[in-house]
Design a protein around this motif. Sequence first.
Motif, short mmCIF file in Angstrom:
data_model
loop_
_atom_site.label_atom_id
_atom_site.label_comp_id
_atom_site.label_asym_id
_atom_site.label_seq_id
_atom_site.Cartn_x
_atom_site.Cartn_y
_atom_site.Cartn_z
N THR A 22 -20.44 -33.02 39.38
CA THR A 22 -19.77 -33.12 38.20
C THR A 22 -19.56 -34.71 37.80
OG1 THR A 22 -18.96 -30.84 38.33
CG2 THR A 22 -17.67 -32.50 36.81
N SER A 51 -14.66 -23.19 39.40
CA SER A 51 -15.95 -23.34 38.76
C SER A 51 -15.69 -23.49 37.25
CB SER A 51 -16.82 -22.25 39.05
OG SER A 51 -18.07 -22.28 38.59
N LYS A 55 -16.76 -26.57 34.72
CA LYS A 55 -17.74 -26.69 33.69
C LYS A 55 -16.94 -27.09 32.43
CE LYS A 55 -18.91 -22.47 32.87
NZ LYS A 55 -19.57 -21.15 32.46
N ARG A 58 -17.02 -30.87 32.62
CA ARG A 58 -18.42 -31.51 31.95
C ARG A 58 -18.58 -31.58 30.49
NH1 ARG A 58 -19.78 -28.36 36.72
NH2 ARG A 58 -20.64 -26.62 35.71
N ASP A 244 -25.77 -21.50 30.51
CA ASP A 244 -25.03 -22.68 31.04
C ASP A 244 -25.34 -22.63 32.65
OD1 ASP A 244 -22.52 -24.35 31.09
OD2 ASP A 244 -22.08 -22.99 32.77
N THR A 245 -25.87 -21.73 33.38
CA THR A 245 -25.98 -21.44 34.60
C THR A 245 -27.25 -22.37 34.76
OG1 THR A 245 -24.79 -19.66 35.03
CG2 THR A 245 -26.53 -20.26 36.71
N ARG A 248 -26.44 -25.87 34.01
CA ARG A 248 -25.67 -26.48 35.29
C ARG A 248 -26.53 -26.71 36.44
NH1 ARG A 248 -22.84 -23.85 38.83
NH2 ARG A 248 -22.97 -21.90 37.32
#
Length: 267
Positions: A22, A51, A55, A58, A244-245, A248
């Motif tokens: 991150t 988590s 996120k 970020r 998003d996963t 990421r």
Amino acid sequence: MNSFERMAPDQIARLSLAITATAEVLGQTITSEAAEMMAGDLADYPVEAVSGALKACRRELTGKLTLAAVLQRVQAADGRPGKDEAWSIALTAGDESETVVMTAEIRQAMVAAQPILSRRDVVGARMAFNSAYERLVSAARAEAKPTTWSVSLGLDPARRVTAIESAVRMQLITLQAGTQYLADLRIAPITTDGQAIAGLITGSTAEPSPHLREKLAEVRQIVDAAKARQKREQLKKAQADRVDTYLRKRKFRAAIAAAQRKEASHG
């Protein structure tokens, strides 16, 4: 005392890597020691909450990643109402006919405000409530205590089932708890209409009066519409989470690769 289960060592190790990645995404380089220290400080909170906070960092931060920034987002997502919403809930609880779902901090802050409110000093009562509530919430968050909701039962049986059903739908209390509130002998409905109202939650059946049958139909329409809306939102969130996963993981791999290249260049 912390009511969450502390993260396992392997979870803390993965969290440390996520913190490093991150920071890289935000254009910052931190040492492994610093990342491990931050991970240790965050290990008392749920993995999902941390988590989600990373996120959010970020997406939102334009400066450096700090422990305070992560903690702020972890705590903001704990489900505790803001002081204005909490005060509104507290005032509603003053109506004996209303069934209200409240947190432990709201209930405790009401104790500080009630003597002032009984003198009809609403402004003073609100100030006392806000002060106590913010202090209680800060203490609970500092100890990583989870948010706990409970039901304060009112005298109106129809409002009971509406409030409890809403609390179950919003996942403030479990379906089992909601059923138990209505099934408990202290509030067991003794009329046919009362049994029909309770049946909305418990699934039991009883023939209501024509007037109540019309009202129950309206309630069911509202409930069905809310459930359909919730399902659509869940599907939308699931799709967004998948995207998003993917992004990421791609950023994470890129950050690790960049860190490895940097280490190699200094080797």
